[in-house]
Scaffold this motif. Sequence first.
Motif, PDB file in Angstrom:
ATOM      1  N   GLY A  11       0.734  -1.211  -0.028  1.00  0.00           N
ATOM      2  CA  GLY A  11      -0.127   0.093   0.101  1.00  0.00           C
ATOM      3  C   GLY A  11       0.848   1.494  -0.158  1.00  0.00           C
ATOM      4  N   GLN A  90      -8.626  -5.051   1.941  1.00  0.00           N
ATOM      5  CA  GLN A  90      -7.512  -4.016   2.239  1.00  0.00           C
ATOM      6  C   GLN A  90      -7.815  -2.963   1.009  1.00  0.00           C
ATOM      7  OE1 GLN A  90      -5.438  -3.357   4.643  1.00  0.00           O
ATOM      8  NE2 GLN A  90      -4.859  -5.428   5.852  1.00  0.00           N
ATOM      9  N   ASP A  92      -5.500  -1.146  -0.507  1.00  0.00           N
ATOM     10  CA  ASP A  92      -4.646  -1.722  -1.740  1.00  0.00           C
ATOM     11  C   ASP A  92      -5.180  -2.497  -2.750  1.00  0.00           C
ATOM     12  OD1 ASP A  92      -3.976  -3.296   0.249  1.00  0.00           O
ATOM     13  OD2 ASP A  92      -1.751  -3.042  -0.027  1.00  0.00           O
ATOM     14  N   PRO A 169      -7.618  -1.659   8.446  1.00  0.00           N
ATOM     15  CA  PRO A 169      -7.755  -1.070   9.526  1.00  0.00           C
ATOM     16  C   PRO A 169      -9.270  -0.243   9.733  1.00  0.00           C
ATOM     17  CG  PRO A 169      -5.835  -0.367   8.465  1.00  0.00           C
ATOM     18  CD  PRO A 169      -6.544  -1.415   7.667  1.00  0.00           C
ATOM     19  N   MET A 244       0.123  -5.349  11.931  1.00  0.00           N
ATOM     20  CA  MET A 244      -0.486  -5.153  10.730  1.00  0.00           C
ATOM     21  C   MET A 244      -0.555  -6.220   9.833  1.00  0.00           C
ATOM     22  SD  MET A 244       1.630  -1.498   9.562  1.00  0.00           S
ATOM     23  CE  MET A 244       3.188  -2.036   9.585  1.00  0.00           C
ATOM     24  N   HIS A 246       1.797  -8.844   8.840  1.00  0.00           N
ATOM     25  CA  HIS A 246       3.030  -9.167   7.935  1.00  0.00           C
ATOM     26  C   HIS A 246       4.042  -9.464   8.780  1.00  0.00           C
ATOM     27  CE1 HIS A 246       1.029  -7.138   4.838  1.00  0.00           C
ATOM     28  NE2 HIS A 246       0.789  -5.928   5.581  1.00  0.00           N
ATOM     29  N   HIS A 271       4.551  -7.653  -2.499  1.00  0.00           N
ATOM     30  CA  HIS A 271       4.151  -6.502  -1.639  1.00  0.00           C
ATOM     31  C   HIS A 271       5.139  -6.235  -0.605  1.00  0.00           C
ATOM     32  CE1 HIS A 271       1.240  -5.176   1.978  1.00  0.00           C
ATOM     33  NE2 HIS A 271       0.394  -5.138   0.934  1.00  0.00           N
TER      34      HIS A 271
HETATM   35  C1  MLT Z   1      -1.778  -3.679   4.388  1.00  0.00           C
HETATM   36  O1  MLT Z   1      -1.296  -4.648   3.726  1.00  0.00           O
HETATM   37  O2  MLT Z   1      -1.163  -3.700   5.546  1.00  0.00           O
HETATM   38  C2  MLT Z   1      -2.513  -2.571   4.160  1.00  0.00           C
HETATM   39  O3  MLT Z   1      -2.769  -2.755   2.896  1.00  0.00           O
HETATM   40  C3  MLT Z   1      -1.772  -1.374   4.348  1.00  0.00           C
HETATM   41  C4  MLT Z   1      -2.720  -0.207   4.018  1.00  0.00           C
HETATM   42  O4  MLT Z   1      -3.797   0.054   4.412  1.00  0.00           O
HETATM   43  O5  MLT Z   1      -2.257   0.556   3.048  1.00  0.00           O
END
Ligand code: MLT
Length: 305
Positions: A11, A90, A92, A169, A244, A246, A271
């Motif tokens: 993102g 999300q 993105d 989020p 988040m 990841h 990503h």
């Molecule tokens: C993520 O991958 O954690 C999200 O896409 C972050 C975002 O909101 O850009």
Amino acid sequence: MKVLVLGAGAGGGFPQWNCHCRLCQGARNGSINALHRTQSSIAVSDDGNKWVVINASPDIRQQINARPQLANAEGARGSAIAGVVVTDAQIDHTTGLLILREGLPMDLYCTDVVRHQLTHEFPLLNILTHWEGGFRVHSIGVEPEKAFQVEGVPNLRFDPVILVSKAPPYSAHRHDPHTGDNIGLKITDSRTGEYLFYAPGLAEPDDNVRAAMAGAACVMVDGTLWQDDEMIQNGFSDSLGTDMGHLSVSGSKGMLALLSQFDRPRKVLIHINNTNPILDEDSKERQKVKDAGVDVAFDGMEIDI
Ligand code: MLT
Ligand code: MN
Ligand code: ZN
């Protein structure tokens, strides 16, 4: 099967429009050896003519225009996109659905949980019904996991893999995870039985993930951050990568360590966040990734499986 990376960035893309970190500055002014990257999306095809787009990023218009194989169609209007799959809700991965409105109606595949998020919390599917009826939404079954196919691409089978990651989020599920908030995909070419495992957001390597990795011809997995506290170190956020959704690339429990347990697949990180030093091709971190036999995805990367 052909795999085409439309956007290898996370993102915000790379460089991110409002970011002045060393990497974004360097990519902008050319002082570092780093390719620009648009936001997270791939496409897969069984014949190179019809493509399934997986994740629809806000950069999708630019991505299609950059890849003639996706733009191609007979007639005055159309494209080579047979359908769209999203792995979560999300921003993105879904904002590009709005950008695709000129091509509606179109088939969209997502879990019921993601469909709920995209009709109640970020209601773009409702909005888009005003464009030729909008997306024809098909449910991806996760309880139990159910394989599906996309019309027009008969030789590919898609198997959802339930992932531990994070809902967006904006979602009520952000701190209350539900099965189906995030999936990975095993995409199998039924002519060969070989598959790609794609998981751009993956926080925890559980047994599902290990099994998917072990049998894959190629894994294309979360390379968002180099280290878990990278956003904090940069002063950009109070959150760890794992908060988040990841798993970081480095560290004894990181993605490189995980990938080192599997000999068979070709290994690709995707990503990639704009703070990740592996974006700099001359960095020591990038060298470590290379030494581990792992590639870093870039926009336009093509893989044959
Ligand atoms: C993520 O991958 O954690 C999200 O896409 C972050 C975002 O909101 O850009
Ligand atoms: Mn993302
Ligand atoms: Zn940056």
